[in-house]
Design a protein around this motif. Sequence first.
Motif, mmCIF file in Angstrom:
data_model
loop_
_atom_site.group_PDB
_atom_site.id
_atom_site.type_symbol
_atom_site.label_atom_id
_atom_site.label_comp_id
_atom_site.label_asym_id
_atom_site.label_seq_id
_atom_site.Cartn_x
_atom_site.Cartn_y
_atom_site.Cartn_z
ATOM 1 N N SER A 231 -14.365 11.870 18.313
ATOM 2 C CA SER A 231 -13.727 12.913 19.111
ATOM 3 C C SER A 231 -12.261 13.122 18.743
ATOM 4 N N ALA A 232 -11.694 12.190 17.961
ATOM 5 C CA ALA A 232 -10.273 12.273 17.601
ATOM 6 C C ALA A 232 -10.027 13.101 16.338
ATOM 7 N N PHE A 233 -11.084 13.434 15.596
ATOM 8 C CA PHE A 233 -10.918 14.194 14.362
ATOM 9 C C PHE A 233 -10.525 15.638 14.652
ATOM 10 N N VAL A 234 -9.636 16.175 13.811
ATOM 11 C CA VAL A 234 -9.255 17.582 13.905
ATOM 12 C C VAL A 234 -9.526 18.249 12.555
ATOM 13 N N PRO A 235 -10.065 19.485 12.560
ATOM 14 C CA PRO A 235 -10.332 20.181 11.299
ATOM 15 C C PRO A 235 -9.059 20.772 10.720
ATOM 16 N N VAL A 236 -8.993 20.834 9.399
ATOM 17 C CA VAL A 236 -7.845 21.434 8.721
ATOM 18 C C VAL A 236 -8.365 22.545 7.819
ATOM 19 N N GLU A 237 -8.302 23.762 8.318
ATOM 20 C CA GLU A 237 -8.768 24.925 7.566
ATOM 21 C C GLU A 237 -7.592 25.487 6.756
ATOM 22 N N ILE A 238 -7.832 25.785 5.485
ATOM 23 C CA ILE A 238 -6.760 26.316 4.636
ATOM 24 C C ILE A 238 -7.302 27.373 3.699
ATOM 25 N N LYS A 239 -6.394 28.199 3.176
ATOM 26 C CA LYS A 239 -6.730 29.236 2.237
ATOM 27 C C LYS A 239 -6.706 28.696 0.800
ATOM 28 N N ALA A 240 -7.387 29.394 -0.075
ATOM 29 C CA ALA A 240 -7.420 29.009 -1.493
ATOM 30 C C ALA A 240 -6.017 28.919 -2.064
ATOM 31 N N GLY A 241 -5.780 27.864 -2.846
ATOM 32 C CA GLY A 241 -4.492 27.680 -3.497
ATOM 33 C C GLY A 241 -3.519 26.823 -2.726
ATOM 34 N N ARG A 242 -3.808 26.603 -1.428
ATOM 35 C CA ARG A 242 -2.962 25.723 -0.621
ATOM 36 C C ARG A 242 -3.438 24.283 -0.769
ATOM 37 N N ILE A 243 -2.650 23.338 -0.291
ATOM 38 C CA ILE A 243 -3.019 21.938 -0.474
ATOM 39 C C ILE A 243 -2.877 21.166 0.811
ATOM 40 N N VAL A 244 -3.695 20.100 0.894
ATOM 41 C CA VAL A 244 -3.575 19.105 1.952
ATOM 42 C C VAL A 244 -3.243 17.797 1.267
ATOM 43 N N GLU A 245 -2.241 17.083 1.809
ATOM 44 C CA GLU A 245 -1.934 15.767 1.235
ATOM 45 C C GLU A 245 -1.823 14.743 2.334
ATOM 46 N N LEU B 165 0.820 -1.195 0.000
ATOM 47 C CA LEU B 165 0.000 0.000 0.000
ATOM 48 C C LEU B 165 0.865 1.260 0.000
ATOM 49 N N LYS B 166 0.714 2.053 -1.042
ATOM 50 C CA LYS B 166 1.415 3.345 -1.131
ATOM 51 C C LYS B 166 0.560 4.280 -1.968
ATOM 52 N N ILE B 167 -0.231 5.076 -1.283
ATOM 53 C CA ILE B 167 -1.174 5.979 -1.940
ATOM 54 C C ILE B 167 -1.063 7.347 -1.293
ATOM 55 N N VAL B 168 -1.118 8.371 -2.096
ATOM 56 C CA VAL B 168 -1.179 9.732 -1.549
ATOM 57 C C VAL B 168 -2.283 10.493 -2.273
ATOM 58 N N GLY B 169 -3.096 11.209 -1.512
ATOM 59 C CA GLY B 169 -4.114 12.074 -2.083
ATOM 60 C C GLY B 169 -3.674 13.517 -1.936
ATOM 61 N N ILE B 170 -3.829 14.295 -2.988
ATOM 62 C CA ILE B 170 -3.472 15.717 -2.956
ATOM 63 C C ILE B 170 -4.741 16.521 -3.164
ATOM 64 N N TRP B 171 -5.142 17.263 -2.147
ATOM 65 C CA TRP B 171 -6.400 18.014 -2.144
ATOM 66 C C TRP B 171 -6.073 19.497 -2.211
ATOM 67 N N ILE B 172 -6.508 20.159 -3.273
ATOM 68 C CA ILE B 172 -6.217 21.580 -3.484
ATOM 69 C C ILE B 172 -7.482 22.390 -3.238
ATOM 70 N N ALA B 173 -7.410 23.369 -2.361
ATOM 71 C CA ALA B 173 -8.559 24.230 -2.084
ATOM 72 C C ALA B 173 -8.625 25.332 -3.141
ATOM 73 N N LEU B 174 -9.741 25.418 -3.838
ATOM 74 C CA LEU B 174 -9.926 26.497 -4.820
ATOM 75 C C LEU B 174 -10.645 27.686 -4.201
ATOM 76 N N GLU B 175 -11.176 27.492 -3.007
ATOM 77 C CA GLU B 175 -11.736 28.575 -2.195
ATOM 78 C C GLU B 175 -11.244 28.349 -0.767
ATOM 79 N N ASP B 176 -11.323 29.377 0.062
ATOM 80 C CA ASP B 176 -10.964 29.194 1.465
ATOM 81 C C ASP B 176 -11.846 28.107 2.066
ATOM 82 N N ALA B 177 -11.238 27.123 2.726
ATOM 83 C CA ALA B 177 -11.981 26.006 3.318
ATOM 84 C C ALA B 177 -11.950 26.145 4.838
ATOM 85 N N THR B 178 -13.137 26.236 5.446
ATOM 86 C CA THR B 178 -13.261 26.416 6.891
ATOM 87 C C THR B 178 -14.225 25.364 7.452
#
Length: 237
Positions: free
Chosen positions: A223-237, A163-176
């Motif tokens: 209860s273990a989940f944490v939110p990841v807020e980011i600005k447009a153009g940034r990425i979460v992987e 198993l070797k998978i990576v997802g790259i999520w790009i915000a096109l708008e501010d995500a809150t």
Amino acid sequence: MLTQEQIDRYEQDGFLVLQQLLTLDECRKLKIAVGQLIDNWEPDPVYSWIFLNDKDKQQARAQRMVALKDELSFGIEEEAIDPQTGKLNRDKHLSLNRIGLTLHNFHPEFNAVTFSDKIKAIVHDLKFIKPAIRQTMYIFKQPFIGAKVASHRDSTYVYNEPLKIVGIWIALEDATINNGCLWFIPGSNLKPTQRRYIRNPNQQEFNEGKVLIFTEEEQYDDSAFVPVEIKAGRIVE
């Protein structure tokens, strides 16, 4: 693109936020490109799966997902379909939850981002030898409607061995937290995948519509989940 500290953090937590990958103008161009794809999309006259029970709906969606894996497909929010007629009850631009699954094959703007030097540098730093793009999608968060996205891992749907998978999520708008940002359980990547969608090996059952087999459920501590807020153009992987 990545420092050793960032790589270590990614391997420990299972996700990482990177600074600006796209400019706001590049984000705007991708949104315009999606608008063009929707303009050219002719919705089916009737969505018969809306009349099925929950179990049959799951198989119907799975069957469609397998059938359209390499085609341009438009996922519709169930609330956007009139339960009496099976037709859209609002503008098609406000009816979708996603476009996929290989979006990079159907518009040059998405192709350019998918195969950009920045993306290549990220996967190189994560020590991929022969990386392959399995899917690219555009995710919507429509106003006033939208089914809950169940907690899950991408390895439930996209799996390889080892198993070797990576997802790259790009915000096109501010995500809150108010408009649908991503949430993660840090370290959950270190646990083995339990729930898998497996192509049904029984050809007769497959031809009859039971295209996928669903393995055991995953259990998550909400209860273990944490939110990841980011600005447009940034990425979460």
